[in-house]
Design an enzyme around this catalytic site. Sequence first.
Site, PDB file in Angstrom:
ATOM      1  N   ARG A  17      -3.268   0.435  10.595  1.00 19.26           N
ATOM      2  CA  ARG A  17      -2.344   1.130   9.676  1.00 19.26           C
ATOM      3  C   ARG A  17      -1.751   2.386  10.315  1.00 19.26           C
ATOM      4  O   ARG A  17      -2.384   3.038  11.143  1.00 19.26           O
ATOM      5  CB  ARG A  17      -3.080   1.462   8.368  1.00 19.26           C
ATOM      6  CG  ARG A  17      -3.492   0.194   7.634  1.00 19.26           C
ATOM      7  CD  ARG A  17      -4.212   0.484   6.350  1.00 19.26           C
ATOM      8  NE  ARG A  17      -3.343   1.074   5.361  1.00 19.26           N
ATOM      9  CZ  ARG A  17      -3.763   1.519   4.182  1.00 19.26           C
ATOM     10  NH1 ARG A  17      -5.045   1.419   3.865  1.00 19.26           N
ATOM     11  NH2 ARG A  17      -2.918   2.027   3.319  1.00 19.26           N
TER      12      ARG A  17
ATOM     13  N   SER B   9       4.353   9.144  -0.218  1.00 19.30           N
ATOM     14  CA  SER B   9       2.932   8.912   0.015  1.00 19.30           C
ATOM     15  C   SER B   9       2.094  10.081  -0.475  1.00 19.30           C
ATOM     16  O   SER B   9       2.194  11.202   0.038  1.00 19.30           O
ATOM     17  CB  SER B   9       2.669   8.695   1.508  1.00 19.30           C
ATOM     18  OG  SER B   9       1.281   8.796   1.762  1.00 19.30           O
TER      19      SER B   9
ATOM     20  N   GLN C  89      -1.019  10.238  -0.033  1.00 22.14           N
ATOM     21  CA  GLN C  89      -2.016  10.538   0.997  1.00 22.14           C
ATOM     22  C   GLN C  89      -1.468  11.562   1.978  1.00 22.14           C
ATOM     23  O   GLN C  89      -2.182  12.489   2.379  1.00 22.14           O
ATOM     24  CB  GLN C  89      -2.417   9.254   1.726  1.00 22.14           C
ATOM     25  CG  GLN C  89      -3.170   8.291   0.815  1.00 22.14           C
ATOM     26  CD  GLN C  89      -3.459   6.948   1.462  1.00 22.14           C
ATOM     27  OE1 GLN C  89      -2.991   6.671   2.565  1.00 22.14           O
ATOM     28  NE2 GLN C  89      -4.209   6.113   0.771  1.00 22.14           N
TER      29      GLN C  89
ATOM     30  N   ASP D  68       0.002   0.213  -6.145  1.00 19.18           N
ATOM     31  CA  ASP D  68      -1.228  -0.566  -5.927  1.00 19.18           C
ATOM     32  C   ASP D  68      -1.358  -1.730  -6.914  1.00 19.18           C
ATOM     33  O   ASP D  68      -2.211  -2.602  -6.734  1.00 19.18           O
ATOM     34  CB  ASP D  68      -2.466   0.336  -6.047  1.00 19.18           C
ATOM     35  CG  ASP D  68      -2.577   1.290  -4.870  1.00 19.18           C
ATOM     36  OD1 ASP D  68      -1.888   1.083  -3.857  1.00 19.18           O
ATOM     37  OD2 ASP D  68      -3.352   2.255  -4.965  1.00 19.18           O
TER      38      ASP D  68
ATOM     39  N   ARG E  31       0.882  -6.686   1.982  1.00 18.10           N
ATOM     40  CA  ARG E  31       0.674  -7.283   0.654  1.00 18.10           C
ATOM     41  C   ARG E  31       1.833  -8.168   0.199  1.00 18.10           C
ATOM     42  O   ARG E  31       1.626  -9.061  -0.625  1.00 18.10           O
ATOM     43  CB  ARG E  31       0.401  -6.178  -0.383  1.00 18.10           C
ATOM     44  CG  ARG E  31      -0.990  -5.621  -0.220  1.00 18.10           C
ATOM     45  CD  ARG E  31      -1.383  -4.645  -1.302  1.00 18.10           C
ATOM     46  NE  ARG E  31      -2.790  -4.306  -1.138  1.00 18.10           N
ATOM     47  CZ  ARG E  31      -3.365  -3.180  -1.573  1.00 18.10           C
ATOM     48  NH1 ARG E  31      -2.636  -2.283  -2.211  1.00 18.10           N
ATOM     49  NH2 ARG E  31      -4.643  -2.972  -1.376  1.00 18.10           N
TER      50      ARG E  31
HETATM   51  C1  S3P Z   1      -3.574   6.824  -2.615  1.00 15.40           C
HETATM   52  C2  S3P Z   1      -2.226   6.803  -2.376  1.00 15.40           C
HETATM   53  C3  S3P Z   1      -1.466   5.561  -2.169  1.00 15.40           C
HETATM   54  C4  S3P Z   1      -2.220   4.349  -2.690  1.00 15.40           C
HETATM   55  C5  S3P Z   1      -3.644   4.354  -2.231  1.00 15.40           C
HETATM   56  C6  S3P Z   1      -4.358   5.583  -2.752  1.00 15.40           C
HETATM   57  C7  S3P Z   1      -4.250   8.120  -2.778  1.00 15.40           C
HETATM   58  O1  S3P Z   1      -1.229   5.374  -0.788  1.00 15.40           O
HETATM   59  O2  S3P Z   1      -1.562   3.165  -2.269  1.00 15.40           O
HETATM   60  O3  S3P Z   1      -4.318   3.211  -2.676  1.00 15.40           O
HETATM   61  O4  S3P Z   1      -5.424   8.156  -3.229  1.00 15.40           O
HETATM   62  O5  S3P Z   1      -3.633   9.147  -2.464  1.00 15.40           O
HETATM   63  P1  S3P Z   1       0.024   6.045  -0.029  1.00 15.40           P
HETATM   64  O6  S3P Z   1      -0.172   7.496   0.039  1.00 15.40           O
HETATM   65  O7  S3P Z   1       0.002   5.411   1.350  1.00 15.40           O
HETATM   66  O8  S3P Z   1       1.231   5.652  -0.806  1.00 15.40           O
END
Ligand code: S3P
Length: 438
Positions: free
Chosen positions: A122, A166, A168, A318, A349
């Site tokens: 990833r 994102s 994250q 998700d 996915r």
């Molecule tokens: C998440 C953010 C999302 C999500 C992941 C959990 C998080 O990812 O798809 O399952 O806890 O911040 P991305 O930040 O890559 O969109």
Amino acid sequence: MRLIAEPCNRVSGEVLCPGDKSISQRIVMLGALLDHDLKVENFLSAADPISTMSALEMVGFKYQYLHDLNTVNILNSKKRVTDPDSTLDLGNSGTGLRLMLGFLGGLNIKADYIGDNSLSARPMARVLDPLSQMGIKYNSNAGKLPINYINSTPIKSFSYKLPVASAQVKSSILLAGLCSGAEIEIIEPTATRDHTERMLEFLGAKIEVDNNGDGRKIKLSGQLDSEVTYYDVPGDFSSAAFLIISALITKDSDLLIKNVGINKTRSGLLDVLLEMGADIKLTNQQNIMNEPRADIRVKSSELHGINIGGSIIANLIDEIPILCIAASFASGKTKIEGAEELRVKESDRLNAVARGLERLEINFVELDDGIIIDGGNNVNVKNININSYHDHRIAMSFLIASLRSTEAITVDDCSNIETSFPSFMHVMNRIGLNIHEA
Ligand code: S3P
């Protein structure tokens, strides 16, 4: 582990939603920065939050983990934090890794990071680039794992416009700022899940969020300042989604799912399902720990296809695999677009859903950034064998398709269900499905 879902056709009962994965992972980081102990209840006892907590233990944070009670006592230990003796393995968890790179990088922890095959494939440049601009430098394998900390030269302030929607990436930068003392400004063109901002606010950090103008502007300045000694994790909307859709696509169903997080930045699926004709009611709505939650009552519904795209995609990202199962049994066409991020999740996915739908003989067109599904009838195909592509959400989605199949559905490689919803088989069988190991 290969699972078989026998054909079933009724879903009913009452279920307590397991704890939220995103929030469980955030609280073991942020809670560990407090000057006192914090008791966390309804923690998600699943592989992803556990690998995050284990990595934090390796740098000296202390946790008393009561697995069977879904409780974690985070012990006041931040003064003992030091470089780990061995490599930190974040397993399958993108959230664990990306947030940790900001969190531990901001604390100037010299660590090496690895993960499983899926995580190793990833993209990580999306966090490594802004962290590098903040002075936190890592070596990587062309933007992927393995990743090694090099050094950090703290800066006073950092402003960043997210190039990809994102949470994250956003959270990694916020945690890096919090831990290194840099003031942070993030501009988010599309609103993504805001659990980090809410938790920072709950724990007394100085954080401002401005929703006026183009997108959201988030400003963080200052440290945590809180006397809070207890945190209760809301139920995971993403896990609830499997339950919700099970009840919707099955005749004579009536299901109550209790204690579900319904944060708007997570629950876009509710809006979509209501537009598709779903009978869903929210009761007992509350705001606890700065996160909204409710009980969700779902009854069988005749769904119809709709077009889904734009900013809502980030708020249901998700849930798209299970939404595709709902679309497969809705009348007419459902078009999902603007979801190219699905190609870099635990699996690609869009490809995994497409290959599974082929096996179910459901008509669809795969797009670069989405899918068009022509839904309707029950599945009537023998010897259905689905590849989960090692992806928990793909595995769970296709097991649920058994509710509309006249034959059993076998899904290969379901062990990663452990990463997010370990009680999945037990909960599903309790409400009426018949899933067992091959
Ligand atoms: C998440 C953010 C999302 C999500 C992941 C959990 C998080 O990812 O798809 O399952 O806890 O911040 P991305 O930040 O890559 O969109």
